[in-house]
Design an enzyme around this catalytic site. Structure first.
Site, mmCIF file in Angstrom:
data_model
loop_
_atom_site.group_PDB
_atom_site.id
_atom_site.type_symbol
_atom_site.label_atom_id
_atom_site.label_comp_id
_atom_site.label_asym_id
_atom_site.label_seq_id
_atom_site.Cartn_x
_atom_site.Cartn_y
_atom_site.Cartn_z
ATOM 1 N N LYS A 64 -23.397 31.521 37.397
ATOM 2 C CA LYS A 64 -24.335 32.630 36.736
ATOM 3 C C LYS A 64 -25.758 32.340 37.263
ATOM 4 C CE LYS A 64 -24.437 35.960 33.390
ATOM 5 N NZ LYS A 64 -23.279 36.744 33.076
ATOM 6 N N ASP A 87 -26.522 41.663 35.295
ATOM 7 C CA ASP A 87 -26.644 41.137 33.913
ATOM 8 C C ASP A 87 -27.642 41.859 33.353
ATOM 9 O OD1 ASP A 87 -24.656 38.947 32.024
ATOM 10 O OD2 ASP A 87 -26.902 38.890 31.470
HETATM 11 N N1 GLU Z 1 -22.641 39.697 33.636
HETATM 12 C C1 GLU Z 1 -21.535 40.228 33.547
HETATM 13 C C2 GLU Z 1 -20.725 39.195 32.743
HETATM 14 O O1 GLU Z 1 -21.249 38.544 31.974
HETATM 15 C C3 GLU Z 1 -20.697 40.663 34.763
HETATM 16 C C4 GLU Z 1 -20.346 39.482 35.906
HETATM 17 C C5 GLU Z 1 -19.770 40.061 37.292
HETATM 18 O O2 GLU Z 1 -19.507 40.937 37.378
HETATM 19 O O3 GLU Z 1 -19.668 39.108 38.118
HETATM 20 O O4 GLU Z 1 -19.337 39.086 32.844
#
Ligand code: GLU
Length: 453
Positions: free
Chosen positions: A128, A168
């Site tokens: 992340k 996100d």
């Molecule tokens: N931000 C999204 C999550 O919390 C998607 C992450 C992604 O597609 O890599 O899963």
């Protein structure tokens, strides 16, 4: 050492080595405690020091992002990428741009991502990133300059087989476009190093809708298991970003009645049902506040923050059958859980990451409210990101129907594995425990296979 002592020992170490990272500690505490039935049966995770290792990111990158605002002033923000675990695949997880972002927030999100990604059944590790940059009130050019500067640094650490960021909160198609363009310019390569890309330049149909649609598919599977369905159910939804919007769209498709949505300033209560076109016109297209929604739908009520209950979110105080927290962490508190139970809510399904506080979850459980935990319920977004990576790797494009069918079956598998794992470990119906154990096992077993790395 007893299992509880082992868990407590690791949590104590975590608290000591991550001072002030409250959200990260909360996420670690939830996962580690829910692993108790597994650890009681299998001693190998203790023998190989898996808990000690899994709570520490493989790599944490913090960098300065300086950019020039429209007045010619140099502004500085912090950038983060936490590459948490690559035991089962390249790091995968979104980027969050929000003033609340700090290392603890990114670590909690990255930690959750490990188990969520594992649950999808696909080969993606957990990561992340983000920044404390606030996109609100910034011009398009400022956002572009920020994204370009952010990517100058991030580009050193990502790659289609290494680490693949996505969106996100605060990061959508526009921001990903600016970052993708900058990466291409820096490296001279056109590679699938991000997901959530535009449809003309390597994106996948269905990715925009995936988290919200997946969350509703998951809720429908829970209700079906108990002989019920979403049809005709009054639903409270929080948020008005990508997850909330497509949750509302799929609820309407399934003949449920979503009656709320919210932003950081207030909540819309539209008793006859949220008007999807109006919501999209205000938020997705207009990038405006929800106060604009009532101008388009005068029969809807706007409830400002000043009218919210103390320690709670007004969304959860509006009578509903099902609640879909789809905004942010810790947005559903014990006060809210009490109101939901009092009003006869049957299901809470988490579209956001860690939206319910531990006290709220405990209360909902004690009152037999069905519960779709975030790692399972919102995994549809990242799962569809992996479908985008798959299309990029084979240079192909799948139809919307094909992607949606795959998403549907992934959500069904996540439900089944969470349900069956809970049963196997003596916690019948506890999808939170089932999801955490199932997600953990695949990663932990892979770590054991790969030695002391
Ligand atoms: N931000 C999204 C999550 O919390 C998607 C992450 C992604 O597609 O890599 O899963």
């Amino acid at each position: 050492m007893s299992v509880l002592k082992y868990i407590d020992k690791v949590l104590k170490q975590t608290a000591k080595s991550s001072p002030g990272q409250v959200e990260f500690y909360q996420a670690a505490e939830e996962v580690l405690h829910s692993l108790k039935p597994l650890l009681e049966r299998e001693t190998k995770y203790d023998e190989y020091n898996i808990l000690e290792r899994i709570v520490v990111p493989e790599r944490t990158i913090i960098f300065r992002v300086s950019w020039v605002d429209d007045n010619g002033i140099i502004q500085t923000n912090l950038g983060y990428r936490v590459q948490f675990n690559s035991a089962i695949g390249p790091y995968k997880g979104g980027l969050r741009f929000h003033p609340s972002v700090n290392l603890g927030i990114i670590k909690f999100l990255g930690f959750e991502q490990i188990f969520k990604n594992s649950l999808t059944g696909l080969n993606i590790g957990g990561g992340k990133g983000g920044s404390n940059f606030d996109p609100k009130g910034k011009s398009e050019n400022e956002i572009m300059r920020f994204c370009q500067s952010f990517m100058v640094e991030l580009s050193r650490y990502i790659g289609e087989r290494r680490d693949v960021p996505a969106g996100d909160i605060g990061v959508g198609g526009r921001e990903l476009g600016f970052m993708f363009g900058q990466y291409k310019k820096l490296t001279g390569t056109f590679e699938g190093i991000l997901t959530g890309k535009g449809l003309n330049w390597g994106g996948s149909l269905g990715r925009t809708e995936a988290t919200g649609f997946g969350s509703v598919y998951f809720a429908e599977h829970i209700l079906n298991k108990y002989g019920d369905s979403l049809k005709g159910k009054t639903c409270a939804v929080s948020g008005s970003g990508n997850v909330a919007t497509y949750t509302i769209q799929k609820l309407l498709d399934l003949d449920a009645l979503p009656v709320t949505c919210s932003d950081s300033q207030g909540t819309i209560y539209h008793k006859s049902g949220i008007d999807l076109e109006a919501l999209k016109a205000v938020k997705e297209i207009g990038r405006k506040r929800l106060t604009e929604y009532v101008k388009l739908c005068p029969d809807a009520e706007y409830i400002p923050l000043s009218k919210y209950p103390k320690d709670g979110h007004v969304c959860w105080h509006i009578p509903c059958d099902c609640a879909f927290p789809s905004a942010t962490q810790n947005e559903l508190t014990l006060t809210d859980a009490k109101a939901l139970v009092k009003n006869g809510c049957k299901l809470v399904n988490e579209g956001a990451n860690m939206p319910s506080t531990p006290e709220a979850i405990e209360y909902l459980k004690a009152h037999k409210v069905l519960f779709g935990p975030a790692k399972a319920a919102n995994a549809g977004g990242v799962a569809t990101s992996q479908l985008e990576m798959s299309q990029n790797a084979s240079m192909s494009n799948w139809s919307f129907a094909e992607v949606d069918a795959k998403l549907h079956s992934i959500m069904k598998n996540i439900f089944n594995i969470s349900y069956e794992t809970a049963k196997e470990y003596g916690c019948d119906g506890d999808l939170l425990v089932g999801a955490n154990i199932a997600g953990f096992k695949k990663v932990a077993d892979s770590m054991i296979d790969q030695g002391s790395v």
